[in-house]
Design a protein around this motif. Structure first.
Motif: not given
Lengths: 166, 463
Positions: A102, A107-110, A119-126, B367, B369, B371, B413
């Motif tokens: 990200c 952080c690792p995005v999925r 989507m990033c699990p850490c701070h909600g980056g999309v 904040w 997601p 999953f 979120k």
């Protein structure tokens, strides 16, 4: 020159000599120490092409997580020598490879196939499927790796972990 | 016995131990320095515990990128008392951070940083940040997937330093990527570099306590005057001072021992944090999260306006350190009593509330997601209309439930969708879904027209 004056001159000389030699020894001993400290900046890491999949493994439009070995792994690196990327087949002959990091804080995005979003699990980056920011705190789009097709193999050029700067 | 006494007398005579330590142990302290003064020494007790358990852990731990994870599994699940040892080290770190935090607040509230103890405050501020750095590097030494990704997060933060950001990040990771050098570096920082600086500063901090004396409990209407304070303090000690040992030290020892017993009890009951997946940077299905003492900062990163965030990541810590270091220069004399410094008390409460709120928000991480969200159940859908059922299924398939809650399912979120149709018309819903918002992706290019209709049909059943 009196005996006392000679003594003072001698003493001054030896004080300077002792301080000078101490500084010299500290400097010389310090070279390998500083070198060890700054080693990651002094060594050049090559960027090499790594096979990540066969051409036939990918349908057009498919997105898969591919893994590959870093450019110059140390013998003791073990599984930490691996990296990953998200690879999408755009057409017969074009692929796009996104870094899994990200751009916010690494952080690792999925890839979420149903949502067609990263989507990033850490701070909600999309991110959208083209890597551009869809929402959340990431300051820029996902970084891309260079991809090529070589003898029916898909290859990715290794690259440093993308660090977002000011 | 007589023989032993003779041997000790010889050793003491030749080494001067009693002569050296007696003035330190028996130095006079102001009366009234009671329970609020025990947190500094409790921090020291925790540090000693951390050193001892850290040395013990180093006998079992393999500081190598390839083997550290297995050695930690060994320590946690196989080594005799290994689980307890890791637990003590983990809870010891937490206790040390709590104690150093309370100690700092006490010093600030009672203005003990004022003349002539400015250097005590400055060295204390540096010690606070070194303690946090020890906590963070220690968390990375757990070297599971959380440790690996946390090191990348740390490198990203350093990347925000102007001009040299990339170099600093590379230096931290030990190369361009996480690899063989990464753990070795963090091990060296945690075990050698930071402790060396920490020990020097602790010695300096303690030396200052002896040199300037323990600050007397503040009294309203008795301001600090640099011109007269030292003489006044000396006279006060000569008149009413009590020897540190045993009249004051017993509280420190009692509280320190109780702290250590509590740490051991917590370690025994709860054990150390379980390791997550192996340290494979190619394994991405993990959710890196720091230990509790960094959660407030973790939350701040999620909640700050994105436009200023990159700047704040660099400027924030620099400014915080500078303000703390400057404090004794801004206010080095005058009233010490908290009753005469209401703004100091108010500021402290604000900081505590702010940090604690961020901690709670970090615990919840709304904040992120979700999953693990599950598809909506037939009970939740409560309809036999195929369009409605399809709409409900799409909420799960398209990831809407990662961020939105319907009944008891889904993330936090975005706004809850359970009764969203009561507030928004069909057109409003359509516009929001298609165009997205500041915190929501635009689904216009993702959803088909009929999918959009199905989702709205489902939401409309819950008016």
């Amino acid at each position: 020159m009196t005996e006392n004056q000679t003594d003072n001159t001698r003493r001054a000389f030896f004080v300077k000599l002792s301080l000078g030699l101490s500084a010299l020894s500290a400097f010389v001993a310090g070279i390998p120490v500083i070198s060890a400290l700054l080693a990651p900046l002094l060594e050049k890491t090559p960027e090499v092409w790594r096979k990540v999949a066969d051409l036939d493994d990918f349908a057009i439009g498919a997105v898969k997580l591919v893994t590959f070995e870093n450019a110059d792994p140390e013998a003791w690196a073990g599984i930490t020598a691996s990296s990953a990327a998200w690879l999408r087949r755009e057409s017969e002959s074009t692929f796009t490879a996104f870094s899994v990091n990200c751009t916010h804080l690494g952080c690792p995005v999925r890839w979420e196939e149903g949502a067609q979003l990263f989507m990033c699990p850490c701070h909600g980056g999309v991110y959208y499927k083209d890597g551009t920011v869809a929402s959340g705190p990431p300051p820029k789009a996902l970084v891309q790796y260079r991809v090529r097709i070589n003898k029916q193999q898909i290859q990715i050029q290794t690259a440093p972990v993308p660090i977002t700067t000011l | 016995m007589k023989m032993l006494k003779k041997i000790w007398a010889w050793i003491d005579d030749r080494s001067g131990i009693t002569e050296m330590l007696n003035p330190l142990i028996k130095h006079l302290v102001p009366p009234g320095s009671k329970w609020s003064y025990v947190f500094g020494s409790a921090t020291l007790f925790c540090l000693v515990l951390q050193v001892i358990t850290g040395v013990a852990l180093s006998l079992l731990y393999q500081p190598s990128s390839s083997d550290a994870y297995q050695s930690l599994q060994f320590i946690t699940h196989q080594a005799k008392f290994g689980n307890l040892l890791r637990g003590i080290h983990y809870f010891g770190a937490s206790a040390m951070i709590i104690m150093v935090g309370i100690h700092m607040i006490r010093v600030y509230i009672t203005a003990a940083y004022k003349y002539p103890r400015e250097m005590g405050w400055i060295s204390g501020v540096l010690l606070l940040f070194l303690t946090i750095a020890m906590g963070f590097t220690g968390q990375l030494l757990r070297w599971d997937s959380n440790g690996v990704w946390s090191s990348v997060v740390a490198a990203e933060q350093l990347g925000r330093i102007p001009l040299i950001g990339k170099l600093a990040a590379r230096l931290l990771m030990g190369g361009n990527t996480v690899g063989g050098h990464t753990l070795s570096r963090f091990y060296s920082y945690h075990v050698f570099v930071i402790p060396a600086i920490l020990f020097i500063l602790v010695a300096f901090h303690l030396m200052l306590v002896i040199r300037n004396g323990i600050s007397e409990p503040p009294k309203m209407g008795r301001p600090v005057d640099p011109k007269t304070y030292r003489q006044w303090y000396k006279d006060m000690l000569a008149k009413v001072g009590v020897p540190f040992w045993p009249y004051s030290a017993w509280r420190d020892i009692l509280f320190g021992a109780a702290t250590i017993i509590a740490i051991i009890a917590l370690a025994y009951i709860y054990g150390p944090p379980e390791l997550t997946q192996p340290p494979n940077p190619a394994y991405i299905y993990t959710n890196p999260k720091p230990d509790w003492y960094m959660l407030a900062i973790f939350s701040l990163f999620a909640l700050m306006p994105p436009k200023i965030e990159s700047v704040v990541i660099f400027v924030g810590p620099v400014l915080t350190v500078l303000i703390l270091l400057c404090l004794p220069f801004i206010s080095h004399k005058g009233e010490r009593s908290a009753l005469r410094r209401p703004w100091a008390v108010f500021g402290s409460i604000c900081v505590i509330v702010f940090v604690f709120s961020l901690f709670l928000l970090g615990e919840q991480s709304a904040w992120s997601p979700q999953f693990t969200a599950k598809p909506l159940t037939p009970t939740a859908i409560h309809s036999s209309d195929t369009l409605v059922i399809h709409g409900a299924a799409l909420l799960y398939q398209r990831g809407c439930l990662y961020c939105h809650k319907v009944d008891n399912t889904g993330g936090l979120k975005g706004p809850e969708l359970t009764n969203i149709a009561r507030r928004l018309s069909d057109e409003d819903l359509r516009v929001r879904i298609v165009n997205g918002g500041t915190n929501m992706p635009a689904y216009g290019g993702i959803l088909k027209k009929e999918d959009l209709t199905a989702i709205i049909a489902f939401l409309n059943t819950r008016k």
